[in-house]
Scaffold this motif. Structure first.
Motif, mmCIF file in Angstrom:
data_model
loop_
_atom_site.group_PDB
_atom_site.id
_atom_site.type_symbol
_atom_site.label_atom_id
_atom_site.label_comp_id
_atom_site.label_asym_id
_atom_site.label_seq_id
_atom_site.Cartn_x
_atom_site.Cartn_y
_atom_site.Cartn_z
ATOM 1 N N PRO A 89 0.806 -1.227 0.000
ATOM 2 C CA PRO A 89 0.000 0.000 0.000
ATOM 3 C C PRO A 89 0.838 1.276 0.000
ATOM 4 N N GLY A 90 2.051 1.189 0.489
ATOM 5 C CA GLY A 90 2.887 2.386 0.518
ATOM 6 C C GLY A 90 2.503 3.331 1.647
ATOM 7 N N SER A 91 3.353 4.323 1.890
ATOM 8 C CA SER A 91 3.106 5.302 2.943
ATOM 9 C C SER A 91 3.864 6.569 2.639
ATOM 10 N N ASP A 92 3.200 7.702 2.821
ATOM 11 C CA ASP A 92 3.847 8.993 2.608
ATOM 12 C C ASP A 92 4.385 9.582 3.911
ATOM 13 N N GLU A 93 4.093 8.916 5.025
ATOM 14 C CA GLU A 93 4.463 9.472 6.330
ATOM 15 C C GLU A 93 5.867 9.029 6.732
ATOM 16 N N GLU A 94 6.680 9.968 7.167
ATOM 17 C CA GLU A 94 7.995 9.668 7.715
ATOM 18 C C GLU A 94 7.898 9.667 9.246
ATOM 19 N N LEU A 95 8.238 8.553 9.858
ATOM 20 C CA LEU A 95 8.153 8.449 11.313
ATOM 21 C C LEU A 95 9.350 9.128 11.958
ATOM 22 N N SER A 96 9.105 9.772 13.091
ATOM 23 C CA SER A 96 10.164 10.503 13.786
ATOM 24 C C SER A 96 10.822 9.686 14.889
ATOM 25 N N THR A 97 10.363 8.460 15.100
ATOM 26 C CA THR A 97 10.929 7.622 16.161
ATOM 27 C C THR A 97 12.304 7.086 15.743
ATOM 28 N N PRO A 98 13.112 6.622 16.719
ATOM 29 C CA PRO A 98 14.454 6.129 16.377
ATOM 30 C C PRO A 98 14.421 4.918 15.457
ATOM 31 N N ASP A 99 15.504 4.734 14.722
ATOM 32 C CA ASP A 99 15.658 3.552 13.880
ATOM 33 C C ASP A 99 15.852 2.321 14.759
ATOM 34 N N VAL A 100 15.336 1.190 14.312
ATOM 35 C CA VAL A 100 15.598 -0.077 14.986
ATOM 36 C C VAL A 100 17.037 -0.484 14.678
ATOM 37 N N ARG A 101 17.815 -0.676 15.745
ATOM 38 C CA ARG A 101 19.223 -1.015 15.553
ATOM 39 C C ARG A 101 19.747 -1.701 16.812
ATOM 40 N N GLY A 102 20.410 -2.817 16.628
ATOM 41 C CA GLY A 102 20.966 -3.563 17.743
ATOM 42 C C GLY A 102 22.420 -3.229 18.003
ATOM 43 N N TYR A 103 22.982 -3.917 18.952
ATOM 44 C CA TYR A 103 24.363 -3.657 19.365
ATOM 45 C C TYR A 103 25.340 -4.111 18.285
ATOM 46 N N LEU A 122 23.661 -2.488 26.905
ATOM 47 C CA LEU A 122 22.366 -2.254 27.531
ATOM 48 C C LEU A 122 21.680 -1.022 26.951
ATOM 49 N N GLN A 123 22.456 -0.004 26.607
ATOM 50 C CA GLN A 123 21.860 1.177 25.985
ATOM 51 C C GLN A 123 21.258 0.842 24.622
ATOM 52 N N SER A 124 21.861 -0.107 23.922
ATOM 53 C CA SER A 124 21.345 -0.494 22.597
ATOM 54 C C SER A 124 19.996 -1.190 22.697
ATOM 55 N N TYR A 125 19.649 -1.677 23.892
ATOM 56 C CA TYR A 125 18.351 -2.325 24.054
ATOM 57 C C TYR A 125 17.204 -1.373 23.730
ATOM 58 N N ALA A 126 17.418 -0.085 23.897
ATOM 59 C CA ALA A 126 16.348 0.893 23.647
ATOM 60 C C ALA A 126 15.853 0.821 22.210
ATOM 61 N N THR A 127 16.732 0.472 21.276
ATOM 62 C CA THR A 127 16.344 0.412 19.865
ATOM 63 C C THR A 127 16.379 -1.008 19.314
ATOM 64 N N THR A 128 16.487 -2.002 20.191
ATOM 65 C CA THR A 128 16.505 -3.392 19.742
ATOM 66 C C THR A 128 15.098 -3.902 19.461
ATOM 67 N N GLY A 129 14.129 -3.409 20.203
ATOM 68 C CA GLY A 129 12.749 -3.846 20.027
ATOM 69 C C GLY A 129 12.357 -4.953 20.994
ATOM 70 N N PHE A 130 11.056 -5.254 20.966
ATOM 71 C CA PHE A 130 10.478 -6.299 21.799
ATOM 72 C C PHE A 130 10.809 -6.089 23.282
ATOM 73 N N GLN A 131 11.121 -7.148 24.024
ATOM 74 C CA GLN A 131 11.309 -7.000 25.466
ATOM 75 C C GLN A 131 12.624 -6.335 25.835
ATOM 76 N N ALA A 132 13.592 -6.320 24.915
ATOM 77 C CA ALA A 132 14.820 -5.566 25.182
ATOM 78 C C ALA A 132 14.498 -4.087 25.370
ATOM 79 N N THR A 133 13.609 -3.567 24.557
ATOM 80 C CA THR A 133 13.229 -2.158 24.679
ATOM 81 C C THR A 133 12.439 -1.924 25.962
ATOM 82 N N GLN A 134 11.628 -2.890 26.362
ATOM 83 C CA GLN A 134 10.925 -2.764 27.649
ATOM 84 C C GLN A 134 11.928 -2.711 28.802
ATOM 85 N N LEU A 135 12.985 -3.493 28.712
ATOM 86 C CA LEU A 135 14.014 -3.460 29.749
ATOM 87 C C LEU A 135 14.705 -2.108 29.771
#
Length: 325
Positions: free
Chosen positions: A12-26, A38-51
């Protein structure tokens, strides 16, 4: 339907650019840095980001000098997390402990007789014949409880000598004062004047031995829980801000959020839980459900839940939010 129509359904495509951080691991290239991991957990996703969120909220608790409640079930003391809890108490990071009766008995046992590593798929019948009790992949020989009964009977004589009706906090404090083990949660709590609330004190070996003690030695002894409830509520009302780290669910978790209801809710909350929300249980209820009851204050960034088994994540939370300098 044309190919263009089907393509629009699939892509479907999307014209919106999200302002949230990129998903990226350690990035493990180069030298390793535990804090960066541990700081990289913020952008790892799933429960790592919850931690990562939990670490941030735990740091907020400390920055606000909040009164910190730590609640946990007995399996936490059964495991090697006993030493982690003792560290938090010893170093002054927590102000209130709320737990179950099994935590008290197992903490006392471990001061003299360790639990042993076992395995999940043991022959249960054979273990019973050998006098070995299984807690997950941890084995506890029954002689530990024989020793505990003797220890508690001697303690009961002194504990009830002048007052026949006592509270669970008095029980935990005076029992902790008898122990000589730096890794004991009860000893650290007694030494550092941290109250240990145990509203279900009879729900373990303590209850069994109290029953036999009252039947055989002193029919007048008893445990009063309402005085402790009064103290927990009143102390919460006097706190400028409160923080809660709930490891597991059950009575300890609810006791903390219920008594915080009297002050308009807890200010900072971290849950670590494997409970599921679908059965409507308190153990599985996420923190936003407690917001609906007024037990947690309603702010977007003051609470989170890590859906994970505690032995995996509590040491990481403590290492980052309480130990890193």
């Amino acid at each position: 339907m044309t190919d263009e129509d089907t393509h629009s359904h699939v892509v479907p495509g999307s014209d919106e650019e999200l302002s949230t951080p990129d998903v990226r691991g350690y990035d493990f290239r180069g030298s390793f840095d535990f804090d960066d991991l541990l700081q990289s957990y913020a952008t790892t996703g799933f429960q790592a980001t919850q931690l990562a969120e939990a670490i941030d909220i735990a740091e907020q608790m400390q920055a606000a000098d909040a009164t910190v409640y730590l609640t946990f079930t007995s399996n936490i003391v059964s495991s090697g997390l006993r030493e982690v809890v003792a560290y938090l108490v010893r170093e002054g990071f927590v102000d209130v402990l709320i737990t179950t009766s099994g935590s008290l008995t197992e903490d006392v046992i471990k001061t003299a007789k360790p639990f042993k590593m076992g395995k999940w798929n043991a022959d249960e019948g054979a273990l019973r014949e050998r006098g070995i009790n299984r807690l997950g992949n941890i084995f506890v020989p029954s002689d530990r409880y024989v020793w505990l009964e003797e220890y508690l009977y001697e303690f009961f004589d002194d504990f009830f000598a002048e007052e026949k009706i006592r509270t669970p906090t008095a029980f935990a404090r005076e029992l902790g004062a008898t122990l000589d083990d730096e890794d004991s949660v009860l000893k650290q709590a007694a030494d550092n004047n941290v109250p240990v609330y145990c509203p279900a004190l009879t729900d373990a070996e303590v209850g069994n031995f109290l029953y036999y003690y009252r039947q055989g030695y002193d029919a007048e002894v008893g445990i009063e829980i309402l005085d402790d409830y009064d103290s927990l509520i009143q102390d919460g009302l006097l706190a400028d801000e409160t923080g809660l780290i709930a490891v597991g669910g059950g009575v300890p978790k609810h006791h903390a959020i219920m008594t915080n209801l009297f002050r308009g809710g807890a200010d900072y909350v971290v849950y670590i839980s494997t409970g599921v929300e679908g059965d409507g249980s308190l153990s599985g209820a996420p923190p936003n459900e407690a917001v609906s009851w007024g037990k947690i204050k309603n702010h977007e960034t003051n609470y989170t839940q890590i859906e994970a088994e505690a032995t995996l994540v509590l040491p990481l939370l403590v290492a980052s939010a309480f130990k890193q300098e």
